[in-house]
Design a protein around this motif. Structure first.
Motif, PDB file in Angstrom:
ATOM      1  N   ARG A 366       0.868  -1.638  -0.488  1.00 46.05           N
ATOM      2  CA  ARG A 366      -0.120   0.040  -0.048  1.00 46.05           C
ATOM      3  C   ARG A 366       0.777   1.187  -0.202  1.00 46.05           C
ATOM      4  N   ARG A 367       2.015   0.823  -0.820  1.00 46.79           N
ATOM      5  CA  ARG A 367       2.416   2.384  -1.220  1.00 46.79           C
ATOM      6  C   ARG A 367       3.429   2.224  -2.233  1.00 46.79           C
ATOM      7  N   LYS A 368       4.778   2.679  -2.786  1.00 46.93           N
ATOM      8  CA  LYS A 368       5.011   3.014  -4.075  1.00 46.93           C
ATOM      9  C   LYS A 368       6.645   2.132  -3.126  1.00 46.93           C
ATOM     10  N   CYS A 369       6.321   1.233  -4.096  1.00 49.56           N
ATOM     11  CA  CYS A 369       7.918   0.477  -4.143  1.00 49.56           C
ATOM     12  C   CYS A 369       8.866   1.248  -4.415  1.00 49.56           C
ATOM     13  N   VAL A 370       9.642   0.532  -4.179  1.00 48.51           N
ATOM     14  CA  VAL A 370      11.480   1.395  -5.007  1.00 48.51           C
ATOM     15  C   VAL A 370      12.718   0.797  -5.378  1.00 48.51           C
ATOM     16  N   ALA A 414      -4.662   0.441 -13.772  1.00 50.07           N
ATOM     17  CA  ALA A 414      -5.674   1.192 -13.298  1.00 50.07           C
ATOM     18  C   ALA A 414      -7.456   0.416 -13.103  1.00 50.07           C
ATOM     19  N   ILE A 415      -7.157  -0.788 -13.237  1.00 52.16           N
ATOM     20  CA  ILE A 415      -8.083  -1.199 -12.192  1.00 52.16           C
ATOM     21  C   ILE A 415      -7.853  -1.331 -10.838  1.00 52.16           C
ATOM     22  N   LYS A 416      -6.061  -0.962 -10.882  1.00 55.77           N
ATOM     23  CA  LYS A 416      -5.976  -0.931  -8.747  1.00 55.77           C
ATOM     24  C   LYS A 416      -5.914   0.630  -8.724  1.00 55.77           C
ATOM     25  N   PHE A 417      -6.174   1.463  -9.733  1.00 56.45           N
ATOM     26  CA  PHE A 417      -5.274   2.473  -9.150  1.00 56.45           C
ATOM     27  C   PHE A 417      -5.740   3.084  -8.317  1.00 56.45           C
ATOM     28  N   PHE A 418      -7.261   3.084  -7.301  1.00 58.30           N
ATOM     29  CA  PHE A 418      -7.433   3.572  -5.399  1.00 58.30           C
ATOM     30  C   PHE A 418      -7.366   2.950  -5.040  1.00 58.30           C
ATOM     31  N   ARG A 419      -6.771   1.918  -4.879  1.00 55.61           N
ATOM     32  CA  ARG A 419      -5.863   0.764  -3.621  1.00 55.61           C
ATOM     33  C   ARG A 419      -4.454   1.289  -3.543  1.00 55.61           C
ATOM     34  N   LEU A 420      -3.507   2.762  -4.008  1.00 55.61           N
ATOM     35  CA  LEU A 420      -2.880   3.027  -3.662  1.00 55.61           C
ATOM     36  C   LEU A 420      -2.785   4.305  -3.650  1.00 55.61           C
ATOM     37  N   PRO A 421      -2.200   4.994  -2.976  1.00 52.54           N
ATOM     38  CA  PRO A 421      -2.774   6.665  -2.497  1.00 52.54           C
ATOM     39  C   PRO A 421      -2.412   7.629  -3.819  1.00 52.54           C
ATOM     40  N   VAL A 422      -3.322   8.341  -3.602  1.00 52.39           N
ATOM     41  CA  VAL A 422      -3.238   9.014  -4.894  1.00 52.39           C
ATOM     42  C   VAL A 422      -2.330   9.630  -5.733  1.00 52.39           C
ATOM     43  N   SER A 423      -1.100  10.217  -4.838  1.00 46.36           N
ATOM     44  CA  SER A 423      -0.140  10.953  -5.255  1.00 46.36           C
ATOM     45  C   SER A 423       0.827   9.809  -5.792  1.00 46.36           C
ATOM     46  N   SER A 425      -0.430   7.054  -7.386  1.00 46.43           N
ATOM     47  CA  SER A 425      -1.569   5.917  -8.588  1.00 46.43           C
ATOM     48  C   SER A 425      -0.879   7.461 -10.082  1.00 46.43           C
ATOM     49  N   ILE A 426      -0.930   8.416  -9.124  1.00 48.25           N
ATOM     50  CA  ILE A 426      -1.127   9.663 -10.323  1.00 48.25           C
ATOM     51  C   ILE A 426       0.287   9.752 -11.268  1.00 48.25           C
ATOM     52  N   PHE A 428       2.915   7.769 -11.233  1.00 47.49           N
ATOM     53  CA  PHE A 428       3.024   6.476 -12.075  1.00 47.49           C
ATOM     54  C   PHE A 428       2.259   6.583 -13.682  1.00 47.49           C
ATOM     55  N   ALA A 429       1.033   6.841 -12.775  1.00 49.81           N
ATOM     56  CA  ALA A 429       0.222   6.673 -14.338  1.00 49.81           C
ATOM     57  C   ALA A 429       1.516   7.915 -15.284  1.00 49.81           C
ATOM     58  N   ALA A 430       1.273   8.798 -15.220  1.00 45.95           N
ATOM     59  CA  ALA A 430       2.216   9.784 -15.525  1.00 45.95           C
ATOM     60  C   ALA A 430       4.009   9.449 -16.466  1.00 45.95           C
ATOM     61  N   LYS A 431       4.197   8.789 -15.806  1.00 43.29           N
ATOM     62  CA  LYS A 431       5.306   8.031 -16.537  1.00 43.29           C
ATOM     63  C   LYS A 431       5.809   7.197 -16.912  1.00 43.29           C
ATOM     64  N   PHE A 432       4.086   6.466 -16.938  1.00 38.51           N
ATOM     65  CA  PHE A 432       4.192   4.854 -17.318  1.00 38.51           C
ATOM     66  C   PHE A 432       3.690   5.426 -18.489  1.00 38.51           C
ATOM     67  N   VAL A 433       3.106   6.291 -19.303  1.00 40.29           N
ATOM     68  CA  VAL A 433       2.465   7.331 -20.478  1.00 40.29           C
ATOM     69  C   VAL A 433       3.300   7.606 -20.921  1.00 40.29           C
ATOM     70  N   PHE A 434       4.349   8.500 -20.865  1.00 38.50           N
ATOM     71  CA  PHE A 434       5.501   8.783 -20.829  1.00 38.50           C
ATOM     72  C   PHE A 434       6.295   7.774 -21.488  1.00 38.50           C
TER      73      PHE A 434
END
Length: 575
Positions: A366-370, A414-423, A425-426, A428-434
């Protein structure tokens, strides 16, 4: 059967609920397990093999990767529709210019990161590792489980990878090597016998598993194979009374490392991993994944330009984006067994175990893995074919597989988006799409389409080819050609990074590409990226139309990574 070698095949490693239930009634689970192991050989124990999973109902066509595809084609087509919008078309030329500037700034960031990691690799090569100085007040014993998966790849290639693991310091005392074969692997029993005979004495434990076909919830590929193999191996180790991995024993830390069968581990991979492990607090270790910079340099000098350029770019992007930006792991990486189990091993219903891994483990904690870099270079094999046409086919097939895998991982995220802290998820999404959308799929095609189509569309709507700052088409084209020249400076840096890293490659491996071929490959870098983008665009369209049915791990051929290449009349055209 020699000690430390375990025979785990489909016949003697089956679910036997009666045995487990019988012991469970008499004793606690732990006592039952110990009692059971003491009375049966590990080669035929009855703890119950992994029997698949119940896949959740999912629509095979209406998936979140449709959004990914929509964003990609919306951006590419912007050169057409932006000039058609009144008021906005007044600065259409400036929009193309700003996007190009952003792209070049991102290349500069990648170059800085890649040079930084290059410096770390070179400096670490002369560094003395002192594991005895680590902060180990609890007296933790470090153990390693290293897993490789194989299907139809040449046995010599797999053995070359295992040799690089067996040559690690203290492999006999702390490394368990796991080979996960597919049930359909040709001559699997004979291959298992050869591997057992050669490598059983070289590791603390040596385990070979056969992944059954058709397990519920599995799709063909490394993800499902390694999921089965790793679960099997952990059960074996926990049931081994001579191996200190009981669930109640907190003094053993088992690090799980996954690799490919066409890899060469760095000479001090596991020692460097342990040294970095001791630098972290127990809490930090619980969300850390270790990644070694990967170079696709096995027989790379014998590859055609598009294969070699792609290999150099992938290594550069790993150090430039994937590791420092925490986007995803790739091919060879390590983590604690605790995190591996909390993330439920690898997902057998997806094809890209490395791209999806960080998301699954982030969800588990439930947090960003490093991602932390291990400053040891590892090698991997590029795609290969018997002739030039075969090279093209294998190269394009690999790109297609990566792209479809990335699209499926986007759906999973995308289907797990809200299971992580919003910051998280956003970000990761930005970096992944880029990375997977803009950089790999759009950028090179856009730099061709936009400079040509945007002026044409401005003329078509009677606007005239001018902007608020850019006065005319001639000035605009000069700017675009200037950006193209600047791009080739960045391409030169890609080749330079590869050259600077060669002294730290395992086994003193060298990229022996000559000067003239290097110049040619440098010139062909931009066309290679354009071809790469085109294959990705087709792959995104394919997964959009065909849906989940295209998702499987059809590995590229690796035969020519071990086959001798004649010196006078090579079977593969070296250009």
């Amino acid at each position: 059967m020699p000690p430390g070698i375990f025979d785990v095949n489909n016949n003697d490693y089956e679910v036997q609920n009666d045995d487990v239930e019988h012991h469970h009634h008499r004793k606690s689970h732990k006592e039952s397990l110990i009692h059971f192991v003491s009375n049966w050989r590990l080669s035929a124990f009855s703890i119950g093999a992994y029997a698949g999973r119940i896949a959740k109902p999912a629509n095979a066509y209406f998936r979140w990767n449709l959004l990914f595809t929509f964003l990609i084609f919306l951006f590419i087509s912007s050169a057409i529709w932006i000039p058609c919008i009144p008021a906005v078309n007044d600065f259409a030329l400036e929009i193309v210019t700003i996007i190009s500037i952003i792209l070049h700034l991102l290349w500069i960031i990648a170059i800085i990161n890649a040079l930084r990691y290059t410096w770390r690799l070179r400096r670490f090569s002369s560094h003395e590792i002192r594991l005895d100085l680590g902060k180990n007040e609890a007296g933790i014993k470090m153990k390693h489980l290293v897993g490789l998966c194989v299907y139809k790849e040449p046995l010599d290639l797999l053995m070359d990878t295992i040799d690089s693991i067996a040559s690690q310091p203290n492999a006999k005392e702390k490394i368990t090597c796991l080979v996960g074969m597919e049930g359909g692997t040709p001559d699997k029993e004979e291959k298992k016998r050869i591997l057992d005979d050669k490598y059983g004495p070289k590791f603390e434990r040596f385990i070979v598993t056969f992944h059954p076909r058709g397990l519920p919830g599995d799709i063909p590929g490394k993800c499902s194979n390694f999921n089965y193999a790793a679960r099997t191996a952990v059960k074996i180790l926990r049931a081994d009374k001579n191996y200190p991995l009981e669930e109640y024993d907190n003094n053993v830390e088992l690090i799980v490392t996954t690799g490919d069968c066409d890899s060469v581990f760095g000479d001090r991979y596991f020692d460097a991993l342990e040294e970095d492990y001791w630098k972290l607090s127990p809490k930090q270790r619980s969300y850390t994944v270790w990644q070694s910079p990967l170079f696709y340099c096995i027989n790379l000098d014998q590859s055609p330009f598009f294969v070699r350029v792609t290999g150099l770019l992938r290594a550069f992007f790993m150090m430039g984006y994937l590791i420092p930006w925490n986007i995803n792991t790739m091919s060879i990486f390590s983590l604690t067994l605790k995190l591996f189990e909390e993330g439920e091993y690898t997902h057998p219903g997806y094809q890209m175990d490395d791209i999806i891994a960080l998301i699954r483990w982030s969800l588990a904690v439930r947090r960003k893995c490093v991602i932390r870099a291990i400053p040891v270079a590892t090698l991997s094999g590029p795609t290969s074919g018997k002739n030039y046409v075969d090279e093209w086919y294998e190269w394009a097939r690999q790109i297609r597989r990566w792209t479809i895998g990335a699209a499926e991982v986007f759906h999973y995220f995308a289907i797990k988006f809200f299971r992580l802290p919003v910051s998280v998820s956003i970000s990761f999404a930005a970096k992944f799409v880029f990375y997977y959308g803009f950089l790999l799929c759009i950028a090179s095609v856009y730099t061709i389409i936009a400079p040509l189509v945007t002026p044409a569309m401005l003329n078509a709507v009677d606007h005239g080819v001018h902007g608020l700052v850019i006065p005319n088409n001639k000035c605009f084209m000069i700017i675009m050609f200037g950006f193209l020249g600047l791009q080739y400076i960045w391409f030169f840096m890609v080749f330079l990074v590869n050259y600077l890293c060669q002294p730290v490659f395992p086994r003193q491996t060298k990229d022996k590409t000559g000067f003239i071929r290097n110049i040619f490959h440098w010139i062909m870098t931009w066309p290679t990226l354009v071809m790469y983008c085109c294959v990705e665009l087709v792959a995104f369209l394919e997964v959009t139309v065909r849906g989940k049915s295209v998702c499987s791990h059809n590995a590229s051929k690796k035969d020519n990574l071990v086959a001798p290449v004649p010196s006078k009349q090579p079977d593969r055209m070296e250009v």
